[in-house]
Design an enzyme around this catalytic site. Sequence first.
Site, mmCIF file in Angstrom:
data_model
loop_
_atom_site.group_PDB
_atom_site.id
_atom_site.type_symbol
_atom_site.label_atom_id
_atom_site.label_comp_id
_atom_site.label_asym_id
_atom_site.label_seq_id
_atom_site.Cartn_x
_atom_site.Cartn_y
_atom_site.Cartn_z
ATOM 1 N N ASP A 142 62.581 65.846 25.625
ATOM 2 C CA ASP A 142 61.357 65.433 24.937
ATOM 3 C C ASP A 142 60.683 66.669 24.344
ATOM 4 O OD1 ASP A 142 59.349 62.718 25.250
ATOM 5 O OD2 ASP A 142 58.432 64.609 24.608
ATOM 6 N N ILE A 143 60.164 66.522 23.120
ATOM 7 C CA ILE A 143 59.544 67.651 22.416
ATOM 8 C C ILE A 143 58.222 68.066 23.071
ATOM 9 C CG2 ILE A 143 58.117 66.389 20.726
ATOM 10 C CD1 ILE A 143 59.424 68.168 18.559
ATOM 11 N N ASN A 174 58.166 52.831 28.045
ATOM 12 C CA ASN A 174 56.886 52.404 27.487
ATOM 13 C C ASN A 174 57.173 51.333 26.441
ATOM 14 O OD1 ASN A 174 55.294 54.190 28.987
ATOM 15 N ND2 ASN A 174 55.676 55.848 27.534
ATOM 16 N N GLY A 185 51.392 52.546 25.417
ATOM 17 C CA GLY A 185 51.353 53.747 24.585
ATOM 18 C C GLY A 185 52.649 54.068 23.885
ATOM 19 N N GLN A 186 53.489 53.054 23.633
ATOM 20 C CA GLN A 186 54.741 53.325 22.907
ATOM 21 C C GLN A 186 54.415 53.837 21.507
ATOM 22 O OE1 GLN A 186 57.395 49.951 22.445
ATOM 23 N NE2 GLN A 186 59.030 51.204 21.566
ATOM 24 N N HIS A 222 62.303 57.298 29.332
ATOM 25 C CA HIS A 222 61.859 58.641 29.732
ATOM 26 C C HIS A 222 62.420 58.909 31.121
ATOM 27 C CE1 HIS A 222 58.410 59.120 26.796
ATOM 28 N NE2 HIS A 222 58.518 57.807 26.770
ATOM 29 N N HIS A 254 63.677 53.791 24.209
ATOM 30 C CA HIS A 254 64.029 55.040 24.890
ATOM 31 C C HIS A 254 63.551 54.965 26.327
ATOM 32 C CE1 HIS A 254 60.172 55.405 22.810
ATOM 33 N NE2 HIS A 254 59.757 56.122 23.842
#
Length: 113
Positions: free
Chosen positions: A30-31, A86, A92-93, A101, A99
């Site tokens: 994740d960035i 999410n 909060g998607q 997490h 995806h």
Amino acid sequence: MSSCLFCSIVSGDVPAKIIRDDERTLAFRDINPQAPVHVLVIPKDHHANLSEASTDPELLAAMARTAHEVAIDEGIATSGFRVVFNTGPDAGQTVFHVHAHLLGGRGLGWPPG
Ligand code: 5GP
Ligand code: ZN
């Protein structure tokens, strides 16, 4: 889907720190990591969210297998990890390509915020 960020990561048009790549799934860092280990596991095919992807149980099994293999590789399979999808506004998607997490490497509070 050409306008989808994660499809662009699958195609190689957007760079990512890819740590696992198999026939059906891709795992990359994740960035904006929220834990020492924060990896996103995605299907290579576009599905907007978990609701859409759930029509393909083999795909969900492939994602779970990838998440577990990454957890082993990252050294958190025994200490513990969390896998989160999410889905929708209350969760909060922000990216509408399903995806998971994979989070770990520290104690994770419960309930989540
Ligand atoms: P969501 O909020 O939809 O559950 O999660 C989307 C995740 O994608 C966020 O954790 C966010 O940091 C991550 N993300 C957004 N843009 C990029 C990107 O360009 N590259 C990577 N590696 N992660 C991204
Ligand atoms: Zn996509």
